[in-house]
Design an enzyme around this catalytic site. Structure first.
Site, PDB file in Angstrom:
ATOM      1  N   ILE A  42       0.836  -1.216   0.000  1.00 29.77           N
ATOM      2  CA  ILE A  42       0.000   0.000   0.000  1.00 29.77           C
ATOM      3  C   ILE A  42       0.864   1.256   0.000  1.00 29.77           C
ATOM      4  O   ILE A  42       0.623   2.198  -0.748  1.00 29.77           O
ATOM      5  CB  ILE A  42      -0.947  -0.002   1.238  1.00 29.77           C
ATOM      6  CG1 ILE A  42      -1.991  -1.116   1.118  1.00 29.77           C
ATOM      7  CG2 ILE A  42      -1.629   1.350   1.411  1.00 29.77           C
ATOM      8  CD1 ILE A  42      -2.934  -1.010  -0.056  1.00 29.77           C
ATOM      9  N   GLY A 183      -7.331  12.228  11.461  1.00 27.66           N
ATOM     10  CA  GLY A 183      -5.975  11.713  11.635  1.00 27.66           C
ATOM     11  C   GLY A 183      -5.155  12.104  10.413  1.00 27.66           C
ATOM     12  O   GLY A 183      -5.606  12.907   9.583  1.00 27.66           O
ATOM     13  N   HIS A 450      22.932  28.659   9.596  1.00 25.40           N
ATOM     14  CA  HIS A 450      22.121  29.852   9.347  1.00 25.40           C
ATOM     15  C   HIS A 450      22.265  30.234   7.875  1.00 25.40           C
ATOM     16  O   HIS A 450      23.353  30.179   7.331  1.00 25.40           O
ATOM     17  CB  HIS A 450      22.622  30.997  10.242  1.00 25.40           C
ATOM     18  CG  HIS A 450      21.930  32.296   9.965  1.00 25.40           C
ATOM     19  ND1 HIS A 450      20.682  32.583  10.470  1.00 25.40           N
ATOM     20  CD2 HIS A 450      22.314  33.377   9.235  1.00 25.40           C
ATOM     21  CE1 HIS A 450      20.330  33.804  10.066  1.00 25.40           C
ATOM     22  NE2 HIS A 450      21.301  34.297   9.317  1.00 25.40           N
TER      23      HIS A 450
END
Length: 471
Positions: A42, A183, A450
């Site tokens: 699946i 969900g 950063h």
């Protein structure tokens, strides 16, 4: 009827089964895999992967509609070509299915396509393309997964009432969509169709959406989705659905107890899963609880030689949990067969991340603040908003936050919860930290690059201890 003897046979080829088979093969075990439908199961064919392809299309659509926010002009109306969106998603699934086929060949794993039924703990029959085959092994791993649960009063018909499978290959775009359940699956499809311009209503029985997440994440997501035009009904239930040729009429009982009847063009049910353990001969061989196979931390059932992993066993029902169990199980089998170099370790459920790919994304690992307190911890928790992060502002994605939860006495990282852009990619930093049993000190002393959104992870740790720099 040929009798083939193996070291290991894996029943089911989803992310649990095919990974278990590969690990068994790597460890020198003669391995076979049985699959009734498509290699990759699946997840690769109808779940995790193709849904992300759909959501990517929706995300691009969202950005195109907001091009002017980035100083760009797009001439003409932006439209979704539903057939092309679905075709792209199916192409991604096909590519990955072919990838698993290649991995099976590369690892010399015998593939048996057909329906497998256990005839004992270490034997099974396969009815498929080669007629009926009888296979035996020293060990068998059951990895048959699960399927969507149907509403008792409105079974999915693929026309008006959909499960996730129908929602992935729609023949027409809904105009007004009801999503039952909030969900991960429900919220991802609600987000996809909302971005595609559909009028979406989400009904959740519990008092908040994405109820397994930290309540701050639930509250933030509900506000965000409502702002995007979604109707969210919590503490509500669908009492009845009448299906016609043109749509569905749903009786919805609201939080206030009032029942209203509303018409929708389509309905998606996302109310949980049912394990695929019927008619495979496992009930007599393993201890079962509501259809789920009960296992020890390594995947053993009560029958010697019979193992189980993934969605047919107790949760969380996540692809990455299944894959990890597959590796653990394969190594435990190899150890039983005399391999002294493997050291299987059981899964720590506190270190399994959860990701939901709605817009904005959510991701988490470990305990929520409420669960940490319930477990008796004295807690230090801190939140850092994306609006204080330079990269998030530059991306035009300043919506979101990172929250971290620590044990006040020991500094142990108990949980991390995020909502916003790319958080599903960032959560792994905290997962590694938790696996290495990190404390706030190591995280504070880590240099974050950063400019990145990940700096907000650092800042949330600092915020937990009253030391945040940019708020």
């Amino acid at each position: 009827m040929a009798d083939t003897s193996n070291d290991v046979i894996v029943l089911g080829s989803g992310p649990g089964g095919y990974v278990a088979a590969i690990r068994c093969a790597q460890l020198g075990l003669k391995t076979a895999i049985v699959e009734r439908e498509l290699l990759g199961g699946i997840c690769l064919n109808w779940g995790c992967i193709p849904t992300k392809a759909l959501l990517r299309s929706a995300e691009i659509m969202h950005f195109a509609k907001h091009a002017k926010d980035y100083g760009l002009k797009i001439a003409g109306e932006i439209e979704a070509d539903l057939d092309a969106v679905v075709k792209r998603s199916r192409g991604v699934a096909k590519q990955l299915n072919q990838g698993v086929t290649h991995l099976m060949k590369k690892n010399k794993i015998a593939v048996h396509m057909g329906e497998g039924t256990l005839t004992g703990p270490t034997s099974l029959t396969v009815k498929g393309e080669k007629g009926e085959e009888k296979l035996t092994a020293k060990h068998v791993i059951v990895a048959t997964g699960a399927r969507a649960r149907d509403l008792p009063f409105a079974k999915a018909d693929g026309k008006r009432v959909w499960t996730y499978r129908h929602a992935m290959t729609p023949t027409e775009m809904p105009t007004k969509l009801l999503v039952i359940g909030s969900g991960a699956i429900g919220i991802e499809f609600a987000s996809f169709y909302n971005d595609m311009g559909v009028d979406v209503t989400v009904v959740e029985m519990l008092d908040r959406i994405v109820p397994v997440e930290d309540k701050d994440v639930s509250a933030f997501l509900e506000k965000s989705l409502t702002k995007q035009g979604m109707t969210i009904m919590t503490g509500a239930g669908v009492e009845d659905i009448k299906v016609s040729g043109t749509g569905v009429k749903a009786k919805i009982k609201g939080k206030d107890g009032k029942v209203t009847e509303t018409e929708f063009s389509h309905c998606i049910t996302a109310i949980g899963i049912v394990p695929n353990t019927e008619n495979i001969g496992v009930e007599k061989l393993a201890e079962m609880d509501r259809g789920f196979i009960q296992i020890d931390p390594y995947g053993r059932t009560k029958s010697k030689g019979l193992w189980a992993i993934g969605d047919c066993t107790p949760g969380p029902w996540l692809a990455h949990k299944a894959s990890h169990e597959g590796v653990t199980c394969a190594e435990a089998i190899a150890k039983e067969l005399g391999n002294k170099d493997v050291h299987p370790h059981p899964l720590d459920r506190n270190n399994i991340p959860g990701c939901t790919y709605c817009h904005p994304q959510i991701a988490s690992v470990g305990l929520t603040e409420a669960k940490a307190k319930e477990a008796g911890h004295e807690v230090k928790a801190g939140t850092f908003p994306f609006i204080g992060n330079g990269k998030a502002i530059a991306l035009g994605e300043a919506e979101g936050f990172v929250k971290t939860v620590f044990d006040a006495k020991t500094g142990e990282l108990l949980g991390a919860h995020m909502v916003g852009a790319e958080v599903t990619e960032m959560i792994q930093g905290f997962v590694v930290g938790k696996t290495l049993e990190t404390t706030e000190a190591e995280l504070m002393n880590t240099v974050f690059p950063h400019p990145t959104i990940s700096e907000s992870m650092h800042e949330s740790v600092l915020a937990s201890y009253g030391r945040a720099l940019h708020i």
